[in-house]
Design an enzyme around this catalytic site. Structure first.
Site, short mmCIF file in Angstrom:
data_model
loop_
_atom_site.label_atom_id
_atom_site.label_comp_id
_atom_site.label_asym_id
_atom_site.label_seq_id
_atom_site.Cartn_x
_atom_site.Cartn_y
_atom_site.Cartn_z
NE ARG A 558 -3.76 -0.02 0.43
CZ ARG A 558 -4.94 0.04 -0.19
NH1 ARG A 558 -5.44 -1.04 -0.79
NH2 ARG A 558 -5.63 1.15 -0.21
CB VAL A 559 1.37 4.07 -2.10
CG1 VAL A 559 2.38 3.16 -2.79
CG2 VAL A 559 0.10 4.16 -2.93
CG ASP A 560 -3.75 3.63 0.94
OD1 ASP A 560 -3.06 2.71 1.43
OD2 ASP A 560 -4.88 3.44 0.47
CG ASP A 561 -1.98 7.48 5.70
OD1 ASP A 561 -0.76 7.24 5.59
OD2 ASP A 561 -2.47 8.61 5.61
#
Ligand code: 6R9
Length: 690
Positions: A558-561
């Site tokens: 994942r590149v998000d939170d």
């Protein structure tokens, strides 16, 4: 690109695929060395496979993206439609600049997914075929249902639901463990056009209440208790607490239908409130074993499934009927090279999307025999999975990397003492599978003869997006390989420009596919903002990805939170909101760290109220807060006391710095001069081992 690729590949020798030991790997290894490690399917496997060569894949994929309407309507025609869809097979707007996002497949087509899963198969002569083998938590406790029996049980429950007033479009919450009643409940809802919302039975009362308040069901289906491994969990007590909470928040549920799971606890030991509660076994067997189907439009909702995002509030992912049906059936068939003689076992719980698409709908649409397992995969010992494989002659085994890693820590004899000769295809899902786990799975579990389908997809995508088709391509350990039919992945840079060839960046998808989710329940704005606005014109997955010189895709997380713990998606914001509910917590910031078994672990920085002292007891009560608010699977692995958090002058927490501190990469903190108070960093480092 692909064509060139295939040409070069087909010049490579084809032979049985014993893994080369050249690229010895350890956890956390760089993937660079894996790019050149090709593992070929055996001639025997490819010879019998549904898609048996790169060329055949290429032709099918080409048609699927050049003529999606033709490709998918040919497949859809193999299913039962009360009325065929309109002239337009699909219509879509995926570009926010051109108006609201809209995806429709087979609109105007009238069908029912339960009918296609059950009645259609029974009519085709599969009535006596086993639909489900059920294996209980304890060894020796088991059951099974044929397709005819399953249909009858689904009809009885469907009749009951209709009788208590559940109608087409109504929400039904299902909070059940892996009993046969869970898929039965899903299918019964689908039969009458009700929209099921399964809540994973590991979620806490608060999380369950939150979901009930959002979708306002008339009825909740549950059981009194379940045993997982040596532990008994009283689900009914959790449901009661959730229903109390939701009625305080203005949503009361009329009926709580409770299955008596006698292997876990007795009726006498179950707290009971007359009026709302009904024992499943007291009412359902009295209902007729046939039930008219509610015919629905292809675009009528089938289910809601809540998933985590980067804010605290879970997202109600909405899937509709027709496209989802065609997509799950087709992906199941090809990605596992499904044959009617297969026995298929997916270890996922129906509380997650994998259990929706690949325990219930995908397999049943193909008339497959499915194993449903109630227990924990390492109970009573690490050999349980292979015991089950031998017992039911499982030929397709689909699981998560976290389970593979936890089992590979034990002695191989837990695997090798079982024959496993029925196995044909293995599968992996939930997070990137690291090459060393891939190799152990391939060599030890599969005796170096079973291809591994490493399926990349999401709750939102409904079905597989990037996946090997076993038998078609040589595999590379740790790569999900190539897109499924109809899927056009693109890798973009920060500015949203498509990057060609060998590259890494953000994984997006161009165009729609039948299984795509249509909206977030009650929040179409959030749907557009989260998925379609970051890179206009594309669906944004939230994952990072690279493509190697041969065109293979490698998912990088994942590149998000969002943190991926044992394949469970958990939003950092959800954990933070739970922590700050603690009366002594002033502020919290959560990041993911590498974890040997879980893939990622949860690392929480906690600032206490002025004057409160750190203590072991306080640490425990903070963890308990998260368990109670979300569920045990979201419990932080580490609490790091933080006198302050690194913030920019505008007050934004710099998670990049927290991630480095959490993983002890202290020399790589980077520029900290933009912090409002750079001394916070030293204070945090000083407390790293407290
Ligand atoms: C099906 C499912 C989705 C997220 C996704 C990605 C990760 C899932 C993966 C994978 C690499 C795979 N993920 N499968 N990453 N390789 N084969 O897990 O759905 O719970 O919504 O999670 O899981 O990060 O974005 P969901």
């Amino acid at each position: 690109n692909y064509l060139r690729h295939v040409e070069s590949m087909s010049q490579l020798p084809s032979g049985a695929g014993k893994i080369s030991q050249l690229n010895a790997v350890v956890l956390g290894e760089s993937l660079a060395s894996e790019e050149n490690d090709l593992i070929f399917p055996s001639k025997e496997f490819s010879g019998q496979a549904l898609v048996s060569s790169p060329q055949q894949y290429m032709e099918m994929h080409k048609r699927s993206v050049e003529d999606p309407a033709g490709f998918w309507s040919d497949i859809a025609s193999e299913f039962y439609w009360k009325q065929k869809w309109g002239d337009q097979v699909f219509s879509e707007n995926l570009d926010v600049r051109k108006g609201p996002i809209r995806i429709e497949w087979f609109k105007g087509g009238i069908t029912n997914i339960c009918y296609n899963c059950l009645d259609k198969n029974v009519e085709a002569g599969l009535g006596d075929k086993i639909a489900m083998y059920w294996e209980g938590n304890e060894i020796g406790v088991d059951a099974s249902l044929t397709y005819s029996e399953l249909l009858q049980q689904v009809c009885q429950l469907a009749n009951y639901l209709k009788d208590i007033g559940v109608k087409k479009g109504d929400a039904v919450v299902i909070y059940l463990p892996m009993l046969m009643e869970l898929p039965i409940a899903m299918l019964a809802c689908a039969r009458i056009g009700a929209v099921h919302s399964v809540v994973f039975a590991g979620f806490s009362a608060d999380s369950l209440a939150q979901r009930i308040v959002d979708c306002k069901p008339k009825v909740i289906l549950t059981c009194n208790a379940v045993k997982r491994g040596p532990k008994t969990i009283n689900l009914k007590a959790i449901v009661d607490a959730a229903l109390d909470q939701s009625s305080k928040d203005g949503v009361s549920v009329d009926v709580c239908l409770t299955y008596e799971n006698s292997s876990a606890t007795t009726r006498e030991n179950t707290k009971w409130q007359n009026g709302r509660n009904v024992w499943w076994q007291d009412v359902i067997p009295k209902y007729p074993t046939s039930c008219e189907v509610e015919w629905v439009d292809a675009e009528d909702p089938l289910f809601l499934l809540y998933t985590s995002g980067s804010t605290g509030k879970p997202k109600g992912v909405l899937h509709t009927t027709g496209g989802y049906m065609i997509y799950t059936a087709t992906t199941f068939k090809y990605a596992f090279d499904y044959k009617p003689t297969d026995v298929y076992w997916c270890t996922a719980d129906c509380g997650w999307i994998t259990g929706h698409s690949y325990v219930t709908y995908g397999p049943m649409l193909n008339g497959a025999t499915v194993v449903v397992f109630e227990g924990a995969p390492n109970y009573p010992d690490s050999g349980r999975c292979w015991d089950i494989v031998d017992k039911y002659k499982v030929s397709i085994f689909y699981t998560a990397p976290t389970l593979v890693r936890s089992l590979m820590r034990d002695d191989d004899k837990f695997v090798t003492r079982y024959s496993r000769k029925s196995l044909r295809v293995l599968g992996s899902v939930g997070e990137p599978i690291n090459p060393s786990a891939w190799r152990w799975f391939f060599n030890v579990v599969g005796d170096s003869r079973c291809p591994i389908s490493d399926t990349w997809w999401q709750t939102e995508t409904g079905g597989f997006m990037i996946t090997p088709l076993p038998g078609a391509w040589p595999q590379k350990p740790g790569s999900a390989t190539f897109p499924f039919f109809g899927v056009q992945p693109v890798i973009v840079d920060e500015k949203g420009n498509e990057i060609e060839g060998e590259c890494s960046g953000y994984l997006c998808v161009k165009g729609s596919w039948p299984g795509a989710f249509r909206t977030l329940f009650g929040d179409h704005d959030r749907y557009e903002t989260t998925y379609f606005k970051p890179f206009a014109g594309y669906y944004f997955s939230g994952d990072g990805c690279s493509r190697d010189k041969d065109g293979y895709y490698w998912l990088t997380g994942r590149v998000d939170d969002v943190i991926n713990v044992s394949g469970h998606r958990i939003g950092t914001a959800e954990v933070e909101s739970a922590l700050v509910l603690h009366p002594q917590c002033a502020e919290a910031a959560v990041v993911g760290i590498d974890h040997e078994v879980k893939g990622q672990g949860i690392y929480a920085f906690v600032t206490l109220l002025e004057g409160v002292a750190y203590s072991e007891e306080l640490r425990k009560s903070l963890v308990l807060m998260v368990r109670n608010q979300i569920g045990a699977f979201a419990a932080p692995d580490r609490i790091h006391w933080a006198p302050g958090l690194p913030k920019t002058r505008s007050g934004k927490i710099m998670r990049r710095i927290l991630r480095k501190i959490a993983s002890r990469q202290l020399e790589e903190l980077g520029d900290i001069s933009t912090l409002a108070d750079p001394s916070v960093v030293d204070q945090l480092i000083a407390l790293a081992d407290v």
